[in-house]
Design a protein around this motif. Structure first.
Motif, mmCIF file in Angstrom:
data_model
loop_
_atom_site.group_PDB
_atom_site.id
_atom_site.type_symbol
_atom_site.label_atom_id
_atom_site.label_comp_id
_atom_site.label_asym_id
_atom_site.label_seq_id
_atom_site.Cartn_x
_atom_site.Cartn_y
_atom_site.Cartn_z
ATOM 1 N N GLN A 124 0.844 -1.188 0.000
ATOM 2 C CA GLN A 124 0.000 0.000 0.000
ATOM 3 C C GLN A 124 0.878 1.236 0.000
ATOM 4 O O GLN A 124 1.632 1.468 0.951
ATOM 5 C CB GLN A 124 -0.944 0.012 1.208
ATOM 6 C CG GLN A 124 -1.977 1.106 1.164
ATOM 7 C CD GLN A 124 -3.074 0.905 2.185
ATOM 8 O OE1 GLN A 124 -2.933 0.134 3.137
ATOM 9 N NE2 GLN A 124 -4.191 1.573 1.986
ATOM 10 N N GLU A 159 -4.909 2.426 -2.643
ATOM 11 C CA GLU A 159 -5.475 1.233 -2.032
ATOM 12 C C GLU A 159 -4.412 0.137 -1.932
ATOM 13 O O GLU A 159 -3.442 0.115 -2.685
ATOM 14 C CB GLU A 159 -6.664 0.739 -2.856
ATOM 15 C CG GLU A 159 -7.856 1.670 -2.855
ATOM 16 C CD GLU A 159 -9.063 1.072 -3.539
ATOM 17 O OE1 GLU A 159 -10.138 1.671 -3.471
ATOM 18 O OE2 GLU A 159 -8.925 -0.009 -4.153
ATOM 19 N N ARG A 160 -4.644 -0.763 -0.999
ATOM 20 C CA ARG A 160 -3.758 -1.911 -0.865
ATOM 21 C C ARG A 160 -3.917 -2.802 -2.095
ATOM 22 O O ARG A 160 -5.038 -3.089 -2.525
ATOM 23 C CB ARG A 160 -4.091 -2.679 0.409
ATOM 24 C CG ARG A 160 -3.036 -3.688 0.817
ATOM 25 C CD ARG A 160 -3.315 -4.238 2.205
ATOM 26 N NE ARG A 160 -3.290 -3.184 3.219
ATOM 27 C CZ ARG A 160 -3.361 -3.416 4.526
ATOM 28 N NH1 ARG A 160 -3.457 -4.655 4.971
ATOM 29 N NH2 ARG A 160 -3.332 -2.420 5.373
#
Length: 124
Positions: free
Chosen positions: A39, A44-45
């Motif tokens: 991340q 976003e991850r």
């Protein structure tokens, strides 16, 4: 229950290498599909790589294919991520994750357990 602890992050110059490790607790580590995610700030991850319980199959995001290698040592309850040819776009917090299923998935919500993350910073 599985507890995951990542290590090996740090600061590296572009073109360099790092090896991340993820130590897992629990006697059933070998039953888990393991994954690495990352991340970056404001993002976003995202999925990086995954490996099946036996280590027989590996999966990679297109952005790291050919540069990163995931592996595991079930005797040591450890999964690794060897990262070569790093570039500044690889800068992120890297997370280890465990999925209680033999089926590999690449979405964050498919993983049951997560480590605390380790910072990787690649300078240009």
């Amino acid at each position: 229950q599985v507890q995951l602890v990542e290590s090996g992050g740090g600061l590296v110059q572009a073109g360099g290498s790092l090896r991340l490790s993820c130590a897992a607790s629990g006697r059933t580590f070998s039953r888990y599909t393991m994954g690495w995610f990352r991340q970056a700030p404001g993002k976003e991850r995202e999925f990086v790589a995954a490996i099946t319980w036996s280590g027989g199959s590996t999966y990679y995001a297109d952005s790291v294919k050919g540069r990163f290698t995931i592996s595991r040592d079930n005797a040591k309850n450890t999964v690794y991520l060897q990262m070569n040819s790093l570039n500044p776009e690889d800068t992120a917090v890297y997370y280890c994750a465990a999925r209680n299923s033999p089926v590999v998935r690449t979405r964050t919500y498919d993983y049951n357990y997560w480590g605390q993350g380790t910072q990787v910073t690649v300078s240009s």
